[in-house]
Structure formats: C-alpha cells, structure tokens
Design a protein around this motif. Structure first.
Motif, PDB file in Angstrom:
ATOM      1  N   GLU A  48       5.924   6.475   1.453  1.00  0.00           N
ATOM      2  CA  GLU A  48       6.496   5.455   0.578  1.00  0.00           C
ATOM      3  C   GLU A  48       5.610   4.213   0.571  1.00  0.00           C
ATOM      4  O   GLU A  48       4.868   3.936   1.515  1.00  0.00           O
ATOM      5  CB  GLU A  48       7.900   5.087   1.070  1.00  0.00           C
ATOM      6  CG  GLU A  48       8.914   6.204   0.906  1.00  0.00           C
ATOM      7  CD  GLU A  48      10.320   5.746   1.231  1.00  0.00           C
ATOM      8  OE1 GLU A  48      11.259   6.546   1.052  1.00  0.00           O
ATOM      9  OE2 GLU A  48      10.485   4.591   1.663  1.00  0.00           O
ATOM     10  N   ARG A  49       5.738   3.476  -0.496  1.00  0.00           N
ATOM     11  CA  ARG A  49       5.020   2.215  -0.593  1.00  0.00           C
ATOM     12  C   ARG A  49       5.566   1.235   0.446  1.00  0.00           C
ATOM     13  O   ARG A  49       6.777   1.175   0.684  1.00  0.00           O
ATOM     14  CB  ARG A  49       5.216   1.640  -1.990  1.00  0.00           C
ATOM     15  CG  ARG A  49       4.453   0.377  -2.282  1.00  0.00           C
ATOM     16  CD  ARG A  49       4.779  -0.115  -3.667  1.00  0.00           C
ATOM     17  NE  ARG A  49       6.182  -0.491  -3.772  1.00  0.00           N
ATOM     18  CZ  ARG A  49       6.816  -0.666  -4.936  1.00  0.00           C
ATOM     19  NH1 ARG A  49       6.177  -0.473  -6.072  1.00  0.00           N
ATOM     20  NH2 ARG A  49       8.086  -1.017  -4.947  1.00  0.00           N
ATOM     21  N   GLU A  50       4.659   0.482   1.054  1.00  0.00           N
ATOM     22  CA  GLU A  50       5.076  -0.509   2.041  1.00  0.00           C
ATOM     23  C   GLU A  50       4.395  -1.839   1.766  1.00  0.00           C
ATOM     24  O   GLU A  50       3.247  -1.896   1.334  1.00  0.00           O
ATOM     25  CB  GLU A  50       4.729  -0.034   3.462  1.00  0.00           C
ATOM     26  CG  GLU A  50       3.260   0.155   3.736  1.00  0.00           C
ATOM     27  CD  GLU A  50       2.927   0.414   5.206  1.00  0.00           C
ATOM     28  OE1 GLU A  50       3.689  -0.007   6.096  1.00  0.00           O
ATOM     29  OE2 GLU A  50       1.864   1.018   5.450  1.00  0.00           O
ATOM     30  N   ALA A  51       5.130  -2.902   2.038  1.00  0.00           N
ATOM     31  CA  ALA A  51       4.569  -4.246   1.944  1.00  0.00           C
ATOM     32  C   ALA A  51       3.801  -4.526   3.223  1.00  0.00           C
ATOM     33  O   ALA A  51       4.300  -4.263   4.325  1.00  0.00           O
ATOM     34  CB  ALA A  51       5.671  -5.275   1.763  1.00  0.00           C
ATOM     35  N   ARG A  90       0.846  -1.191   0.000  1.00  0.00           N
ATOM     36  CA  ARG A  90       0.000   0.000   0.000  1.00  0.00           C
ATOM     37  C   ARG A  90       0.879   1.237   0.000  1.00  0.00           C
ATOM     38  O   ARG A  90       2.027   1.215   0.450  1.00  0.00           O
ATOM     39  CB  ARG A  90      -0.947   0.019   1.199  1.00  0.00           C
ATOM     40  CG  ARG A  90      -0.288   0.248   2.547  1.00  0.00           C
ATOM     41  CD  ARG A  90      -1.336   0.241   3.656  1.00  0.00           C
ATOM     42  NE  ARG A  90      -0.717   0.415   4.966  1.00  0.00           N
ATOM     43  CZ  ARG A  90      -1.398   0.360   6.105  1.00  0.00           C
ATOM     44  NH1 ARG A  90      -2.719   0.145   6.107  1.00  0.00           N
ATOM     45  NH2 ARG A  90      -0.766   0.521   7.260  1.00  0.00           N
ATOM     46  N   GLN A  91       0.294   2.301  -0.535  1.00  0.00           N
ATOM     47  CA  GLN A  91       0.981   3.586  -0.528  1.00  0.00           C
ATOM     48  C   GLN A  91      -0.006   4.658  -0.099  1.00  0.00           C
ATOM     49  O   GLN A  91      -0.994   4.931  -0.797  1.00  0.00           O
ATOM     50  CB  GLN A  91       1.568   3.922  -1.894  1.00  0.00           C
ATOM     51  CG  GLN A  91       2.433   5.165  -1.878  1.00  0.00           C
ATOM     52  CD  GLN A  91       3.312   5.292  -3.098  1.00  0.00           C
ATOM     53  OE1 GLN A  91       3.070   4.671  -4.126  1.00  0.00           O
ATOM     54  NE2 GLN A  91       4.370   6.089  -2.990  1.00  0.00           N
ATOM     55  N   ASP A 129       4.695  -5.961  10.708  1.00  0.00           N
ATOM     56  CA  ASP A 129       4.353  -5.816  12.121  1.00  0.00           C
ATOM     57  C   ASP A 129       3.230  -4.799  12.323  1.00  0.00           C
ATOM     58  O   ASP A 129       2.411  -4.951  13.232  1.00  0.00           O
ATOM     59  CB  ASP A 129       5.594  -5.376  12.912  1.00  0.00           C
ATOM     60  CG  ASP A 129       6.604  -6.494  13.052  1.00  0.00           C
ATOM     61  OD1 ASP A 129       7.779  -6.195  13.364  1.00  0.00           O
ATOM     62  OD2 ASP A 129       6.236  -7.677  12.844  1.00  0.00           O
ATOM     63  N   SER A 130       3.185  -3.805  11.464  1.00  0.00           N
ATOM     64  CA  SER A 130       2.220  -2.720  11.643  1.00  0.00           C
ATOM     65  C   SER A 130       0.778  -3.150  11.406  1.00  0.00           C
ATOM     66  O   SER A 130      -0.145  -2.436  11.815  1.00  0.00           O
ATOM     67  CB  SER A 130       2.562  -1.556  10.707  1.00  0.00           C
ATOM     68  OG  SER A 130       2.535  -1.981   9.349  1.00  0.00           O
ATOM     69  N   ASN A 178       9.011  -8.804   1.490  1.00  0.00           N
ATOM     70  CA  ASN A 178       8.557  -7.427   1.580  1.00  0.00           C
ATOM     71  C   ASN A 178       9.391  -6.452   0.745  1.00  0.00           C
ATOM     72  O   ASN A 178       9.270  -5.238   0.904  1.00  0.00           O
ATOM     73  CB  ASN A 178       8.521  -6.974   3.039  1.00  0.00           C
ATOM     74  CG  ASN A 178       9.861  -7.096   3.731  1.00  0.00           C
ATOM     75  OD1 ASN A 178      10.791  -7.691   3.196  1.00  0.00           O
ATOM     76  ND2 ASN A 178       9.970  -6.549   4.919  1.00  0.00           N
ATOM     77  N   HIS A 179      10.211  -6.985  -0.149  1.00  0.00           N
ATOM     78  CA  HIS A 179      10.984  -6.118  -1.024  1.00  0.00           C
ATOM     79  C   HIS A 179      10.292  -6.011  -2.379  1.00  0.00           C
ATOM     80  O   HIS A 179      10.123  -7.001  -3.081  1.00  0.00           O
ATOM     81  CB  HIS A 179      12.399  -6.674  -1.212  1.00  0.00           C
ATOM     82  CG  HIS A 179      13.248  -6.510   0.008  1.00  0.00           C
ATOM     83  ND1 HIS A 179      14.571  -6.906   0.053  1.00  0.00           N
ATOM     84  CD2 HIS A 179      12.975  -6.005   1.224  1.00  0.00           C
ATOM     85  CE1 HIS A 179      15.057  -6.639   1.242  1.00  0.00           C
ATOM     86  NE2 HIS A 179      14.105  -6.095   1.978  1.00  0.00           N
TER      87      HIS A 179
END
Length: 123
Positions: free
Chosen positions: A43-46, A37-38, A61-62, A105-106
């Motif tokens: 920044e975009r995060e996995a 998501r962005q 973790d979030s 997550n990359h």
C-alpha cells in the motif's frame, strides 16, 4: 497546485539520492507538501512532509534518520534526500500537495498529486 517529481532512477544500495518536487499554479503558504511511496505489492505510505508556512517537517517512523525533507522557497521546490538506500526503498515516490486540516500522513488530505518517480535500489 501542480506538482512534478524528478530525481528517481536505478541506485546502488548504500548510495544517496535527492528527489525534487516542483510546485506551480498557486501560492503555497497554506499547503503541506508530502512525499508518499508505493512499493511493489504494498500500500501507499506517507513518508515525509513539510508545512510550507513555517517549515515544520514530518516523518514516518520507518524513515527517520535516513530521509530529510526540505524546501527552497525561491524555486517552489521540495526536496527529499534519502541516505543509505536499501532494496526495500524500491518504490514509486509521489509528491502531493494539500491544505491539511487533519493528519499529514493521510492521503485524503491531499488534492494534488504528481505522476511519481521510480527509485530502484539494486546492485
């Protein structure tokens, strides 16, 4: 692999939503399907992924505890269930497919991306 997301929209805080990612064009046995998501200005995060061969799941973790990723093999579809939505969940949610050799997550591990689906969490 082509992936198409759906299920976004305007959602009230505290509600739930289920996003869908339909994959086509290739057998998914060796693929990992991951949701990114962005959020605006970020920044975009996995956030969550699933390895198609064995169903192993991954979570940032979030989002642990509120997000659940699952798959329907018959439909070649990966779902992301989000509970208790918060305003900070407002973002464009992308589905990505890749044969992951490194970390799930990359973003560079993924070759195929959808166009994204918007979620806006607001009352």
């Amino acid at each position: 692999v082509q992936v198409v997301e759906s299920g976004g929209g305007l959602v009230q805080p505290g509600k739930s939503v289920r996003l869908s990612c339909v994959a086509s064009g290739h057998a998914l046995d060796y693929y990992t399907i991951t949701w990114f998501r962005q959020a605006p200005g970020k920044e975009r995060e996995a956030i969550s992924g699933i390895k198609y061969s064995d169903g192993r799941t991954f979570y940032a973790d979030s989002v642990k505890g509120r997000f659940t990723v699952s798959r329907d093999n018959a439909k070649n579809t990966v779902y992301l269930q989000i509970e208790n939505l918060k305003p900070e969940d407002t973002a464009v949610y992308y589905c990505a497919a890749g044969i992951v050799y490194g970390s799930w997550n990359h973003g560079l591990e993924y070759d195929d991306w959808g166009q994204g689906t918007h979620i806006t969490v607001s009352s």
